[in-house]
Design an enzyme around this catalytic site. Structure first.
Site, PDB file in Angstrom:
ATOM      1  N   CYS A  33      -5.504  -2.901   2.666  1.00  0.00           N
ATOM      2  CA  CYS A  33      -5.212  -2.864   4.087  1.00  0.00           C
ATOM      3  C   CYS A  33      -6.446  -2.985   4.993  1.00  0.00           C
ATOM      4  CB  CYS A  33      -4.415  -1.597   4.398  1.00  0.00           C
ATOM      5  SG  CYS A  33      -3.433  -1.686   5.931  1.00  0.00           S
TER       6      CYS A  33
ATOM      7  N   LYS B  78      -9.655   2.831  -2.182  1.00  0.00           N
ATOM      8  CA  LYS B  78      -9.873   2.230  -0.869  1.00  0.00           C
ATOM      9  C   LYS B  78     -11.161   2.748  -0.231  1.00  0.00           C
ATOM     10  CE  LYS B  78      -7.375   1.619   3.545  1.00  0.00           C
ATOM     11  NZ  LYS B  78      -6.153   2.031   4.274  1.00  0.00           N
TER      12      LYS B  78
ATOM     13  N   GLU C 138       0.835  -1.189   0.000  1.00  0.00           N
ATOM     14  CA  GLU C 138       0.000   0.000   0.000  1.00  0.00           C
ATOM     15  C   GLU C 138       0.881   1.254   0.000  1.00  0.00           C
ATOM     16  OE1 GLU C 138      -3.553   1.927   2.807  1.00  0.00           O
ATOM     17  OE2 GLU C 138      -2.145   0.485   3.653  1.00  0.00           O
TER      18      GLU C 138
END
Length: 258
Positions: free
Chosen positions: A143, A109, A44
């Site tokens: 994540c 995200k 990430e």
């Protein structure tokens, strides 16, 4: 689909230079020269580290995306990793998936890590994204998304769930446990690529990158705190046979996301 070829994957568990995109691109380019795979996964925010200074580090779809295209061509492999990206409405944590022929897919995200203020520095994505590559269907996740199983529920639309991360060492048990849980409940391969080292905020990362099979078994993993490349080969025929023999997905609860 029975003719789908095995997929060679490589996860780069690496240190990152804090808020220095050229330095990170340069060091990753050197590492990539040694990697032979069909799909190469980077952590990430691989060009900056997990920085909330979005105004300073977020870039338009420019240099780092061009670098990803270049490296995908040089490696003859798809590359995936997230970048702090500036768009018309603000900044997003954008996970790019770039293939050797130059095609680009991306996922922004959705679940932003509020404990670090990510929800204040970046905009949340909305769309769940599955990309097709070499006849494999790959769900892109970043994540903190790992903690939200409803969003990543397999709707019989993916074979691999791919997580790029800057997941702190303090919560490494949750990282490995949740990667295995997502694989078991979704009957899919799961790739978890995390960084190592310490970032500019003093947060330590242990890596613990893993390739997990559809039964929840780690088929490949790296020692903690070790900068290295994790390689594995995913066999679609074995996955398909397992799903046929144990079709738990047929009894999954039906629901819709708002």
């Amino acid at each position: 689909m029975s003719a789908v070829k095995p997929l060679k994957v490589a996860l780069l568990q690496t240190e990152l230079v804090w808020q220095d995109a050229p330095a990170n691109r340069n060091q990753l380019a050197v590492q990539l020269q040694q990697v032979k795979a069909d799909l190469i996964v980077l952590p990430e925010m691989f060009s900056s580290g997990f920085s909330m200074q979005s105004g300073a580090i977020a870039e338009p779809q420019g240099e780092t995306l061009a670098w990803l295209k270049q490296q995908a061509t040089l490696c003859g492999a798809a590359l995936c990793g997230s970048v702090a990206t500036r768009i018309d409405s603000g900044c997003v944590n954008r996970c790019y998936f770039v293939t050797p022929d130059g095609s680009v897919s991306y996922y922004d995200k959705k679940h932003l890590f509020r404990m670090a203020g990510e929800h204040q520095a970046y905009q949340a994505g909305v769309e769940r994204v599955v990309v097709a590559y070499r006849d494999w269907r790959i769900l892109l996740q970043v994540c903190y998304d790992l903690r939200f199983p409803v969003f990543s529920r397999n709707r019989n639309d993916y074979d691999i769930a791919l997580y790029v991360a800057n997941w702190p060492a303090a919560r490494r048990h949750a990282w490995s446990t949740l990667l295995q849980a997502r694989a078991i409940e979704n009957q899919a391969f799961v790739l978890g690529c995390n960084r190592v080292g310490r970032d500019g905020n003093g947060v330590d990362y242990s890596g613990d990158s893993m390739v997990v099979d559809y039964t929840g078994q780690a088929v490949a993993e790296l020692a903690p705190k070790q900068a290295a490349v994790l390689c594995a080969t995913l066999d679609y025929a074995q996955l398909a046979q397992y799903r046929q023999n144990f079709p738990a997905y047929l009894d999954a609860d039906r629901f819709q996301l708002d």
